[in-house]
Motif scaffolding. Structure first.
Motif, PDB file in Angstrom:
ATOM      1  N   ASP A  10      71.443  41.473  31.522  1.00  0.00           N
ATOM      2  CA  ASP A  10      71.043  40.289  30.524  1.00  0.00           C
ATOM      3  C   ASP A  10      69.610  39.948  29.987  1.00  0.00           C
ATOM      4  O   ASP A  10      69.223  39.517  29.155  1.00  0.00           O
ATOM      5  N   GLY A  64      69.952  41.961  26.826  1.00  0.00           N
ATOM      6  CA  GLY A  64      70.510  41.265  25.909  1.00  0.00           C
ATOM      7  C   GLY A  64      70.329  39.763  25.440  1.00  0.00           C
ATOM      8  O   GLY A  64      70.626  39.267  24.183  1.00  0.00           O
ATOM      9  N   PHE A  65      69.615  39.149  26.279  1.00  0.00           N
ATOM     10  CA  PHE A  65      69.143  37.675  26.167  1.00  0.00           C
ATOM     11  C   PHE A  65      67.718  37.116  26.305  1.00  0.00           C
ATOM     12  O   PHE A  65      67.433  36.311  25.917  1.00  0.00           O
ATOM     13  N   HIS A 116      63.933  39.783  23.874  1.00  0.00           N
ATOM     14  CA  HIS A 116      63.470  39.703  22.455  1.00  0.00           C
ATOM     15  C   HIS A 116      62.398  38.586  22.246  1.00  0.00           C
ATOM     16  O   HIS A 116      61.792  38.611  21.319  1.00  0.00           O
ATOM     17  N   ASP A 123      76.587  43.899  25.071  1.00  0.00           N
ATOM     18  CA  ASP A 123      76.922  43.918  23.692  1.00  0.00           C
ATOM     19  C   ASP A 123      75.937  44.793  22.731  1.00  0.00           C
ATOM     20  O   ASP A 123      74.739  44.841  22.858  1.00  0.00           O
ATOM     21  N   ASN A 151      74.787  42.261  18.775  1.00  0.00           N
ATOM     22  CA  ASN A 151      74.395  40.952  18.565  1.00  0.00           C
ATOM     23  C   ASN A 151      72.896  40.621  19.010  1.00  0.00           C
ATOM     24  O   ASN A 151      72.287  40.047  18.613  1.00  0.00           O
ATOM     25  N   ALA A 152      72.486  41.544  20.199  1.00  0.00           N
ATOM     26  CA  ALA A 152      71.186  41.179  20.604  1.00  0.00           C
ATOM     27  C   ALA A 152      70.097  41.442  19.477  1.00  0.00           C
ATOM     28  O   ALA A 152      69.063  40.889  19.587  1.00  0.00           O
ATOM     29  N   TRP A 153      70.457  42.737  18.828  1.00  0.00           N
ATOM     30  CA  TRP A 153      69.240  43.238  17.789  1.00  0.00           C
ATOM     31  C   TRP A 153      68.538  42.161  16.842  1.00  0.00           C
ATOM     32  O   TRP A 153      67.398  42.299  16.426  1.00  0.00           O
TER      33      TRP A 153
END
Length: 502
Positions: free
Chosen positions: A318, A321-322, A325, A359, A362-364
């Motif tokens: 996570d 992923g979250f 960024h 995933d 979607n993260a990028w």
């Protein structure tokens, strides 16, 4: 790598463009990046319903409204066309993507102010929506796209068609690239049940109570375990045809597992599956997180045979992923490497398997440069590290076979170790009840039932319709689910229920 099945089986039109757009943004470059980092090994998971739709684009077997409205000359756009374009052609991350193109951001602000668009504005917007979704590496390395980026504004109809043409060329390279990296043994490819269903809930919606006793169940029970079995078999067969061998690994859709689905997976020849750490601790009835047990594979010995299972480190997965960024790339990578060093110190150099499962696409969109800056630094640091190396799941299991056995696998998914994302709220319950009605109608239909009708039923069992039910911001997934249901009744020559009327 996953997208639900968007295509209308009766018209061959795709209601949403996300297979095409994520195809040019994520699926190809994510594997191509590895060419620069030969020490990095990865396991990529593919969903057959996604790759089938990629092939449909490659073979000209599908259209989507977004591409058709892009192709239409700006001069010929009707008011309805213009309204649709203004509503939908800014559908990408504003800060990380739109704002990196001066002209695209200018058009975004113009729309926000409610200012009137000229014909040239519409043409530029048609092009930018499609250009912005293309991964930065392709915009920099494909000469025609680079030229268009430099041009920046006052695009021509020809410029627009070049962008769409390059999109299709990128899509055509996706499946061959995965095949190549698999043959070179740098990646392993695992697979998901064909149309991405929540397997335990296909077996029986009551299983949701096993994961969370407070779950509210639909009034009509859905219980079709043979559909779960078929979704697995179809996926294995699809994989064999594309990659020339049977898959060894399976990522059950949304890491949703239960004891009930294991015989079907074992019978299909799959050797390993992946689930969330919450399932491990629930299965072993542990109240505290135990990394000694988490950082190793486990064995599921059953009457039908045996199956390996690895559990992802939720925190580390996570973070990528979250969370990362929002950080500078160097800080994010330093933070991750510190976590790995702490794990290494805690186990004093003993062999440990840390599973990162997340995933793949979607993260990028939320990272700078579509994640390239982060991934490049991350892969380099891992490659240069003297205490950690990457491996595929099958490669690891050959070197260090699982020893610990799990007697009974608890039911649940990667989200809180339960199924609440797909069942429980009134909208999700209604979808399960509608699906139960349709599945009973299939049983009563005159036989033989067409292959297309069966395919439509399996599509309806996909997880995304239930994920978005009651949480769909623009209603697009609700409309698609209703459309698929209405098409199903047409395919079995029965009148659709009135609740499906627009």
């Amino acid at each position: 790598m996953h997208q639900p099945y968007y295509k209308n089986l009766l018209t061959q039109e795709s209601g949403l463009p996300w297979v095409r757009l994520h195809g040019v943004k994520d699926y190809l470059d994510m594997v191509q990046i590895l060419e620069k980092f030969p020490k990095i090994k990865q396991t990529f998971n593919v969903v057959p319903s996604l790759f089938e739709q990629v092939e449909d684009y490659n073979n000209g077997l599908v259209k989507d409204k977004f591409s058709e409205l892009t192709k239409k000359p700006a001069l010929d756009l009707t008011k309805l066309d213009k309204d649709f374009i203004l509503q939908n052609f800014f559908s990408i991350n504003r800060e990380r993507v739109i704002a990196t193109f001066a002209r695209y951001y200018e058009l975004y602000l113009k729309k926000q102010r409610g200012q009137e668009f000229s014909t040239q504005d519409y043409l530029d917007l048609q092009l930018y929506f499609n250009l912005a979704w293309i991964d930065p590496s392709f915009r920099q390395n494909i000469a025609e796209l680079k030229k268009i980026c430099v041009k920046e504004r006052f695009f021509s109809e020809e410029d627009k068609h070049i962008v769409l043409e390059k999109q299709l060329l990128i899509l055509k390279d996706i499946i061959p690239a995965y095949r190549l990296y698999k043959e070179n043994k740098q990646i392993e490819i695992s697979v998901t049940p064909y149309y991405h269903p929540i397997l335990p809930l296909l077996c029986n919606t009551n299983i949701a109570k096993e994961a969370n006793k407070k779950t509210i169940l639909p009034k009509k029970e859905f219980s079709y375990p043979l559909d779960a079995k078929k979704q697995i078999e179809l996926a294995v067969e699809f994989y064999k045809q594309r990659f020339g061998a049977a898959p060894e690994g399976m990522w059950p859709s949304e890491e949703a597992v239960s004891e009930h689905i294991l015989p079907f997976i074992i019978e299909s020849g799959i050797k390993w599956i992946v689930a969330d750490e919450a399932i491990l601790f629930k299965s072993l009835k542990l109240k505290k997180r135990n990394t000694a047990l988490l950082y190793q594979p486990h064995l599921l010995k059953r009457k039908k045979g045996q199956l390996n299972i690895v559990f992802r480190d939720r925190n580390l997965s996570d973070l990528i992923g979250f969370n990362y960024h929002g950080m500078k790339e160097a800080d994010a990578v330093n933070n991750f490497m510190e976590h790995l060093q702490n794990i290494d110190k805690a186990f004093k150099g003993k062999d440990t398997l840390v599973t990162i499962a997340m995933d793949g696409e979607n993260a990028w969109e939320f990272f700078r440069n579509d994640g390239h800056d982060f991934l490049g630094l991350f892969y380099r640091r891992i490659s240069e590290s003297d205490f950690v190396k990457t491996t595929t799941v099958s490669e690891y299991l050959k070197l260090a076979p699982a020893k610990n056995e799990i007697k009974r696998l608890s039911a649940g998914s990667w989200i809180y170790g339960e199924f609440g994302k797909w069942i429980g709220n009134p909208s999700k319950l209604k979808c399960w009840e509608w699906l139960a009605d349709a599945r009973k109608a299939l049983e009563k239909a005159k036989h033989p039932v067409s292959e297309l009708a069966l395919k439509q039923m399996y599509i309806l069992e996909g997880s995304d319709w239930f994920w978005w039910a009651g949480e769909d911001p623009d209603g697009s997934f609700d409309r698609l689910f209703r459309l698929h249901l209405a098409n199903f009744y047409e395919l079995i020559n029965q009148e659709a229920p009135t609740y499906l009327n627009p």
